[in-house]
Design a protein around this motif. Structure first.
Motif, PDB file in Angstrom:
ATOM      1  N   LEU A 120       0.828  -1.210   0.000  1.00  0.00           N
ATOM      2  CA  LEU A 120       0.000   0.000   0.000  1.00  0.00           C
ATOM      3  C   LEU A 120       0.860   1.256   0.000  1.00  0.00           C
ATOM      4  O   LEU A 120       0.643   2.186  -0.792  1.00  0.00           O
ATOM      5  N   VAL A 123       2.551   1.603  -3.314  1.00  0.00           N
ATOM      6  CA  VAL A 123       1.605   2.059  -4.343  1.00  0.00           C
ATOM      7  C   VAL A 123       1.477   3.577  -4.272  1.00  0.00           C
ATOM      8  O   VAL A 123       1.532   4.270  -5.298  1.00  0.00           O
ATOM      9  N   ALA A 124       1.331   4.110  -3.043  1.00  0.00           N
ATOM     10  CA  ALA A 124       1.190   5.565  -2.879  1.00  0.00           C
ATOM     11  C   ALA A 124       2.425   6.295  -3.389  1.00  0.00           C
ATOM     12  O   ALA A 124       2.309   7.312  -4.089  1.00  0.00           O
ATOM     13  N   SER A 127       2.810   5.797  -7.339  1.00  0.00           N
ATOM     14  CA  SER A 127       1.745   6.544  -7.993  1.00  0.00           C
ATOM     15  C   SER A 127       2.083   8.033  -7.995  1.00  0.00           C
ATOM     16  O   SER A 127       1.911   8.715  -9.016  1.00  0.00           O
ATOM     17  N   GLY A 128       2.590   8.534  -6.877  1.00  0.00           N
ATOM     18  CA  GLY A 128       3.004   9.932  -6.793  1.00  0.00           C
ATOM     19  C   GLY A 128       4.118  10.249  -7.770  1.00  0.00           C
ATOM     20  O   GLY A 128       4.053  11.240  -8.499  1.00  0.00           O
ATOM     21  N   SER A 131       2.822  10.021 -11.466  1.00  0.00           N
ATOM     22  CA  SER A 131       1.911  11.109 -11.777  1.00  0.00           C
ATOM     23  C   SER A 131       2.656  12.440 -11.921  1.00  0.00           C
ATOM     24  O   SER A 131       2.405  13.209 -12.870  1.00  0.00           O
ATOM     25  N   ALA A 132       3.578  12.720 -11.006  1.00  0.00           N
ATOM     26  CA  ALA A 132       4.359  13.965 -11.086  1.00  0.00           C
ATOM     27  C   ALA A 132       5.150  14.002 -12.382  1.00  0.00           C
ATOM     28  O   ALA A 132       5.193  15.028 -13.078  1.00  0.00           O
ATOM     29  N   ILE A 178      -1.246  -2.475  -7.467  1.00  0.00           N
ATOM     30  CA  ILE A 178      -2.592  -2.304  -6.902  1.00  0.00           C
ATOM     31  C   ILE A 178      -3.325  -3.651  -6.933  1.00  0.00           C
ATOM     32  O   ILE A 178      -3.973  -4.047  -5.952  1.00  0.00           O
TER      33      ILE A 178
ATOM     34  N   LEU B 120      -7.575   1.677  -1.213  1.00  0.00           N
ATOM     35  CA  LEU B 120      -6.282   1.517  -1.893  1.00  0.00           C
ATOM     36  C   LEU B 120      -6.250   2.286  -3.205  1.00  0.00           C
ATOM     37  O   LEU B 120      -5.309   3.041  -3.479  1.00  0.00           O
ATOM     38  N   VAL B 123      -6.194   5.958  -2.489  1.00  0.00           N
ATOM     39  CA  VAL B 123      -4.865   6.383  -2.031  1.00  0.00           C
ATOM     40  C   VAL B 123      -3.963   6.620  -3.241  1.00  0.00           C
ATOM     41  O   VAL B 123      -3.276   7.642  -3.326  1.00  0.00           O
ATOM     42  N   ALA B 124      -4.009   5.689  -4.207  1.00  0.00           N
ATOM     43  CA  ALA B 124      -3.162   5.824  -5.404  1.00  0.00           C
ATOM     44  C   ALA B 124      -3.523   7.091  -6.184  1.00  0.00           C
ATOM     45  O   ALA B 124      -2.632   7.831  -6.611  1.00  0.00           O
ATOM     46  N   ILE B 125      -4.830   7.356  -6.335  1.00  0.00           N
ATOM     47  CA  ILE B 125      -5.265   8.520  -7.127  1.00  0.00           C
ATOM     48  C   ILE B 125      -4.897   9.834  -6.423  1.00  0.00           C
ATOM     49  O   ILE B 125      -4.318  10.739  -7.021  1.00  0.00           O
ATOM     50  N   SER B 127      -2.714  10.349  -4.040  1.00  0.00           N
ATOM     51  CA  SER B 127      -1.260  10.476  -3.948  1.00  0.00           C
ATOM     52  C   SER B 127      -0.708  11.021  -5.270  1.00  0.00           C
ATOM     53  O   SER B 127       0.150  11.914  -5.265  1.00  0.00           O
ATOM     54  N   GLY B 128      -1.224  10.516  -6.381  1.00  0.00           N
ATOM     55  CA  GLY B 128      -0.806  11.015  -7.686  1.00  0.00           C
ATOM     56  C   GLY B 128      -1.144  12.479  -7.866  1.00  0.00           C
ATOM     57  O   GLY B 128      -0.308  13.273  -8.292  1.00  0.00           O
TER      58      GLY B 128
END
Lengths: 206, 206
Positions: A120, A123-124, A127-128, A131-132, A178, B120, B123-125, B127-128
């Protein structure tokens, strides 16, 4: 084997050990793929560099040239991307080691909880990072007229393409992580509920 | 109550219903906080706008002025930030509704699995969204000399400050959502394992 388990419920699963092993194998395959994708994203982005020589002026007939380099280190979002993906690759490698060594180590029910929680957190982070990097890449490709930030991908095209490939790797990696984490959560419940033949209605409401 | 449960294991928890209720309440409080933080992040970013008039030239003694606005819509990363946080706020509100209505609805063990998996994904979305906005904000504040992107926060300071406040709200919200999801995962195991007095060593290794 299944009927043996039914007589001695203390030993282990009494239901569908074959299904459990199959899910185990699928998770391991997904984990290997997630490891390879995040490793690929790390390496492609970390080795991404393009040097180009531009003609900035012409004095008489002599062109005046300037050499510029595009490197991932120049953009903080890409540095975070590399760190996040390297971290996720290491995490996936360690979790694979835990999964393969699991039956030998006496983990006393610690791993089934810690593994999805670490998943988890990873993933966070990934994903960050992804996305950045995607939004920074979009800025490089299209620019932003409101902020007067010009696009740079017209000048450093292969740098941008390689960066884009790394981002796709990372995004697919996040998606797999995920799925792995979701399957882990479902398995925790199914394992304990199935093992003990609990009725499915429950009052565990987070 | 606890001894009553021991005689009739089909009815419900036999162990520490008080602890379970306490954890339930803590999760609800965290959930309310996560809802408020993501809602705050959505609203602050969505209403963030600064209009400023600059003197771009002086003709004789008459200054020539231009009015510029900084809006969140101008930056794709901020649009994603608003969508991601609005989505998370809605998710947290729905999960609160599920938690409060849980005992009345016959959810048949569906919610305890779906809730952490949805957590979950959210959190991913978020966090992105938060991460993309943070790196775009950092670019606005410091600029990037390599790409010749100038900082804009020296001109639109209160726009940047409000955006930064929204990002902090969102980041704390993500942290709370990670904690909620982790607690949910641990609770699924503890509920089923505790209820059935399973030994703690298990072979569920994701």
């Amino acid at each position: 084997m299944a009927s043996e388990g039914r007589e001695k419920p203390e030993v282990g699963h009494d239901q569908a050990p074959a299904v459990s092993t199959k899910v185990d194998s699928i998770i391991k395959v997904l984990r290997v793929l997630a490891f390879l994708l995040t490793l690929d994203a790390t390496l492609v982005m970390a080795l991404n560099k393009q040097t180009k020589t531009f003609t900035v002026a012409t004095i008489g007939t002599v062109p005046l040239r300037a050499t510029l380099s595009a490197k991932f280190q120049h953009t903080p979002a890409f540095v975070f991307f590399v760190v996040a993906n390297a971290n996720a690759a290491l995490h996936n490698l360690l979790m694979l080691a835990v999964a393969f060594a699991g039956s030998k180590l006496s983990l006393k029910g610690f791993a089934p909880l810690v593994v999805p929680v670490l998943d988890l957190v990873n993933v966070a982070i990934v994903s960050g990072g992804a996305s950045a990097a995607v939004f920074m890449g979009q800025l490089g490709r299209n620019g932003n007229s409101h902020a007067r930030w010009n696009k740079i991908c017209d000048k450093f095209e292969s740098y941008c393409n390689r960066g884009g490939a790394a981002m796709i790797s990372s995004l697919v990696g996040v998606l797999l992580m995920i799925i792995i984490c979701a399957v882990s959560i479902v398995r925790i419940r199914n394992h304990y509920a199935g093992y003990n033949k609990l009725p499915l209605n429950s009052s565990v409401l987070p």
